[in-house]
Design a protein around this motif. Structure first.
Motif, PDB file in Angstrom:
ATOM      1  N   MET A   1       0.811  -1.214   0.000  1.00  0.00           N
ATOM      2  CA  MET A   1       0.000   0.000   0.000  1.00  0.00           C
ATOM      3  C   MET A   1       0.844   1.263   0.000  1.00  0.00           C
ATOM      4  O   MET A   1       0.462   2.265  -0.610  1.00  0.00           O
ATOM      5  CB  MET A   1      -0.947   0.012   1.209  1.00  0.00           C
ATOM      6  N   TYR A   2       1.992   1.260   0.680  1.00  0.00           N
ATOM      7  CA  TYR A   2       2.842   2.449   0.667  1.00  0.00           C
ATOM      8  C   TYR A   2       3.288   2.761  -0.759  1.00  0.00           C
ATOM      9  O   TYR A   2       3.254   3.915  -1.202  1.00  0.00           O
ATOM     10  CB  TYR A   2       4.043   2.240   1.593  1.00  0.00           C
ATOM     11  N   GLY A   3       3.695   1.720  -1.475  1.00  0.00           N
ATOM     12  CA  GLY A   3       4.084   1.921  -2.864  1.00  0.00           C
ATOM     13  C   GLY A   3       2.929   2.392  -3.726  1.00  0.00           C
ATOM     14  O   GLY A   3       3.071   3.299  -4.554  1.00  0.00           O
ATOM     15  N   GLN A   4       1.772   1.802  -3.540  1.00  0.00           N
ATOM     16  CA  GLN A   4       0.595   2.212  -4.322  1.00  0.00           C
ATOM     17  C   GLN A   4       0.226   3.674  -4.073  1.00  0.00           C
ATOM     18  O   GLN A   4      -0.056   4.426  -5.011  1.00  0.00           O
ATOM     19  CB  GLN A   4      -0.607   1.347  -3.954  1.00  0.00           C
ATOM     20  N   MET A   5       0.210   4.065  -2.810  1.00  0.00           N
ATOM     21  CA  MET A   5      -0.242   5.407  -2.482  1.00  0.00           C
ATOM     22  C   MET A   5       0.730   6.469  -2.987  1.00  0.00           C
ATOM     23  O   MET A   5       0.323   7.473  -3.583  1.00  0.00           O
ATOM     24  CB  MET A   5      -0.423   5.523  -0.963  1.00  0.00           C
ATOM     25  N   THR A   6       2.037   6.251  -2.761  1.00  0.00           N
ATOM     26  CA  THR A   6       3.027   7.273  -3.083  1.00  0.00           C
ATOM     27  C   THR A   6       3.526   7.199  -4.522  1.00  0.00           C
ATOM     28  O   THR A   6       4.049   8.196  -5.037  1.00  0.00           O
ATOM     29  CB  THR A   6       4.242   7.148  -2.140  1.00  0.00           C
ATOM     30  N   SER A   7       3.351   6.043  -5.161  1.00  0.00           N
ATOM     31  CA  SER A   7       3.919   5.852  -6.498  1.00  0.00           C
ATOM     32  C   SER A   7       2.871   5.609  -7.565  1.00  0.00           C
ATOM     33  O   SER A   7       3.221   5.284  -8.709  1.00  0.00           O
ATOM     34  CB  SER A   7       4.890   4.658  -6.474  1.00  0.00           C
ATOM     35  N   LEU A   8       1.587   5.734  -7.204  1.00  0.00           N
ATOM     36  CA  LEU A   8       0.523   5.531  -8.189  1.00  0.00           C
ATOM     37  C   LEU A   8      -0.668   6.440  -7.920  1.00  0.00           C
ATOM     38  O   LEU A   8      -0.944   7.361  -8.682  1.00  0.00           O
ATOM     39  CB  LEU A   8       0.078   4.063  -8.208  1.00  0.00           C
ATOM     40  N   LEU A   9      -1.377   6.189  -6.820  1.00  0.00           N
ATOM     41  CA  LEU A   9      -2.666   6.855  -6.624  1.00  0.00           C
ATOM     42  C   LEU A   9      -2.526   8.364  -6.425  1.00  0.00           C
ATOM     43  O   LEU A   9      -3.237   9.149  -7.070  1.00  0.00           O
ATOM     44  CB  LEU A   9      -3.390   6.223  -5.430  1.00  0.00           C
ATOM     45  N   TYR A  10      -1.633   8.785  -5.544  1.00  0.00           N
ATOM     46  CA  TYR A  10      -1.478  10.222  -5.316  1.00  0.00           C
ATOM     47  C   TYR A  10      -0.879  10.932  -6.531  1.00  0.00           C
ATOM     48  O   TYR A  10      -1.418  11.963  -6.973  1.00  0.00           O
ATOM     49  CB  TYR A  10      -0.655  10.465  -4.046  1.00  0.00           C
ATOM     50  N   PRO A  11       0.220  10.438  -7.134  1.00  0.00           N
ATOM     51  CA  PRO A  11       0.718  11.096  -8.346  1.00  0.00           C
ATOM     52  C   PRO A  11      -0.317  11.156  -9.471  1.00  0.00           C
ATOM     53  O   PRO A  11      -0.403  12.145 -10.196  1.00  0.00           O
ATOM     54  CB  PRO A  11       1.923  10.233  -8.738  1.00  0.00           C
ATOM     55  N   LEU A  12      -1.116  10.080  -9.606  1.00  0.00           N
ATOM     56  CA  LEU A  12      -2.148  10.069 -10.645  1.00  0.00           C
ATOM     57  C   LEU A  12      -3.155  11.192 -10.426  1.00  0.00           C
ATOM     58  O   LEU A  12      -3.540  11.887 -11.367  1.00  0.00           O
ATOM     59  CB  LEU A  12      -2.860   8.724 -10.646  1.00  0.00           C
ATOM     60  N   LYS A  13      -3.567  11.384  -9.195  1.00  0.00           N
ATOM     61  CA  LYS A  13      -4.537  12.450  -8.903  1.00  0.00           C
ATOM     62  C   LYS A  13      -3.965  13.825  -9.259  1.00  0.00           C
ATOM     63  O   LYS A  13      -4.687  14.697  -9.747  1.00  0.00           O
ATOM     64  CB  LYS A  13      -4.929  12.430  -7.429  1.00  0.00           C
ATOM     65  N   GLN A  14      -2.659  13.991  -9.052  1.00  0.00           N
ATOM     66  CA  GLN A  14      -2.035  15.293  -9.280  1.00  0.00           C
ATOM     67  C   GLN A  14      -1.587  15.494 -10.722  1.00  0.00           C
ATOM     68  O   GLN A  14      -1.161  16.591 -11.093  1.00  0.00           O
ATOM     69  CB  GLN A  14      -0.824  15.451  -8.357  1.00  0.00           C
ATOM     70  N   GLY A  15      -1.647  14.451 -11.543  1.00  0.00           N
ATOM     71  CA  GLY A  15      -1.184  14.569 -12.913  1.00  0.00           C
ATOM     72  C   GLY A  15       0.322  14.506 -13.047  1.00  0.00           C
ATOM     73  O   GLY A  15       0.886  14.945 -14.059  1.00  0.00           O
ATOM     74  N   SER A  16       0.989  13.964 -12.034  1.00  0.00           N
ATOM     75  CA  SER A  16       2.449  13.830 -12.065  1.00  0.00           C
ATOM     76  C   SER A  16       2.854  12.593 -12.858  1.00  0.00           C
ATOM     77  O   SER A  16       2.055  11.690 -13.067  1.00  0.00           O
ATOM     78  CB  SER A  16       2.998  13.726 -10.637  1.00  0.00           C
ATOM     79  N   ALA A  17       4.119  12.547 -13.252  1.00  0.00           N
ATOM     80  CA  ALA A  17       4.675  11.373 -13.917  1.00  0.00           C
ATOM     81  C   ALA A  17       5.376  10.494 -12.884  1.00  0.00           C
ATOM     82  O   ALA A  17       5.875  10.980 -11.869  1.00  0.00           O
ATOM     83  CB  ALA A  17       5.661  11.795 -14.995  1.00  0.00           C
ATOM     84  N   VAL A  18       5.415   9.191 -13.160  1.00  0.00           N
ATOM     85  CA  VAL A  18       6.095   8.244 -12.284  1.00  0.00           C
ATOM     86  C   VAL A  18       6.953   7.323 -13.142  1.00  0.00           C
ATOM     87  O   VAL A  18       6.522   6.864 -14.201  1.00  0.00           O
ATOM     88  CB  VAL A  18       5.102   7.390 -11.471  1.00  0.00           C
ATOM     89  N   THR A  19       8.176   7.058 -12.665  1.00  0.00           N
ATOM     90  CA  THR A  19       9.043   6.083 -13.304  1.00  0.00           C
ATOM     91  C   THR A  19       9.257   4.911 -12.361  1.00  0.00           C
ATOM     92  O   THR A  19       9.599   5.103 -11.190  1.00  0.00           O
ATOM     93  CB  THR A  19      10.409   6.699 -13.668  1.00  0.00           C
ATOM     94  N   TYR A  20       9.041   3.699 -12.871  1.00  0.00           N
ATOM     95  CA  TYR A  20       9.311   2.485 -12.104  1.00  0.00           C
ATOM     96  C   TYR A  20      10.613   1.867 -12.605  1.00  0.00           C
ATOM     97  O   TYR A  20      10.942   1.968 -13.791  1.00  0.00           O
ATOM     98  CB  TYR A  20       8.171   1.472 -12.274  1.00  0.00           C
ATOM     99  N   ILE A  21      11.342   1.236 -11.694  1.00  0.00           N
ATOM    100  CA  ILE A  21      12.608   0.608 -12.070  1.00  0.00           C
ATOM    101  C   ILE A  21      12.422  -0.896 -12.212  1.00  0.00           C
ATOM    102  O   ILE A  21      11.516  -1.482 -11.616  1.00  0.00           O
ATOM    103  CB  ILE A  21      13.713   0.913 -11.055  1.00  0.00           C
ATOM    104  N   ALA A  22      13.303  -1.515 -12.997  1.00  0.00           N
ATOM    105  CA  ALA A  22      13.199  -2.947 -13.240  1.00  0.00           C
ATOM    106  C   ALA A  22      13.700  -3.762 -12.053  1.00  0.00           C
ATOM    107  O   ALA A  22      13.195  -4.850 -11.782  1.00  0.00           O
ATOM    108  CB  ALA A  22      13.975  -3.324 -14.495  1.00  0.00           C
TER     109      ALA A  22
END
Length: 271
Positions: free
Chosen positions: A200-221
């Motif tokens: 959930m920490y990853g989801q909230m900070t790296s998906l749901l909140y950035p998505l709401k703000q229109g921010s970009a996210v990069t995930y690493i392999a």
């Protein structure tokens, strides 16, 4: 907005041309705009509709971090169904117990890693995203009540058997608002995440909140130093999402390297 899927649709409409997600497997970059993400979610939702997935059904999500994980997540919510994210490094016997507990109707699985547990009806995420069309697609998720379940997240099971934590759309929307008060993000920001999306920490900070703000996210392999440095070289990151233990480890390695170069380390330590 009263549920996660309407939050998603709002961001897709508002930020369509902006970069949403980047992923660097090996030496190439996979990048989706918000508009492309919306189209891929619609394709995935059509694949789930064809499998009979509807409101209240539980769908396992077994994949590593990537844009396809995000498409699967919101594709499930678009059907009004419940996401059950799994650790792609989970042991087969533990996965079997989670399957017995969650009673899923379907499994969404990525190309890698292979599903190691007992048979479950499944759909390959990448194939569904690429092969299905979205014309005249019904999206039951639009009418989901905030009190309805959005996810069942299983604990790590380090001290006991994993337990399913039931989270409603309202729970997660409240967490998004709380996160916004702590760390303001703008649509011009770009977060680089080192955390798994099945937490959930990853989801909230790296998906749901950035998505709401229109921010970009990069995930690493993978969380290796080489991959992180390579990704940073190709990412205009303004935020790094990590946990304290990771930062402590990186600081320890940096200090070891500085100490090994005495002429450089001395003035730095005395400054």
């Amino acid at each position: 907005m009263n549920n996660l899927y309407t939050l998603f649709e709002t961001s897709i409409d508002r930020y369509a041309p902006r970069l949403a997600i980047q992923f660097r497997p090996r030496y190439r970059t996979l990048a989706w705009t918000y508009g492309e993400l919306g189209a891929h979610v619609a394709h995935l939702s059509r694949a789930l509709e064809a499998k009979g997935i509807g409101p209240g059904d539980r769908v396992l999500l077994y994949a590593g971090n990537s844009p396809y994980w995000v498409a699967a997540y919101f594709g499930i919510l678009a059907r009004g169904a419940i996401v059950v994210p799994l650790n792609p490094q989970g042991m087969p016997d533990q996965l079997d117990r989670i399957v017995a507990s969650a009673e899923p109707k379907l499994l969404l699985i990525s190309t890698r890693p292979p599903w190691p547990a007992k048979p479950v009806p499944w759909v390959r995420i990448e194939q569904a995203v690429d092969n299905y069309l979205d014309e005249s697609l019904e999206m039951p998720g639009r009418d989901t009540d905030p009190r309805d379940l959005a996810e069942i997240v299983y604990t790590s099971g380090t001290t006991a058997e994993p337990k399913g934590v039931m989270l409603t759309h309202g729970n997660l929307l409240a967490n998004i608002e709380a996160t916004a008060e702590i760390t303001p993000l703008q649509s011009s920001d770009h977060a680089m995440s080192l955390l798994p999306l099945f937490h959930m920490y990853g989801q909230m900070t790296s998906l749901l909140y950035p998505l709401k703000q229109g921010s970009a996210v990069t995930y690493i392999a993978s969380p290796s130093s080489r991959v992180i440095l390579d990704t940073l070289a190709h990412t205009p990151a303004t935020h790094l999402v990590a946990v304290p233990e990771f930062l402590k480890t990186m600081m320890g390695r940096l200090q070891e390297r500085l100490v090994s170069v005495p002429n450089f380390a001395r003035p730095l330590l005395h400054s």
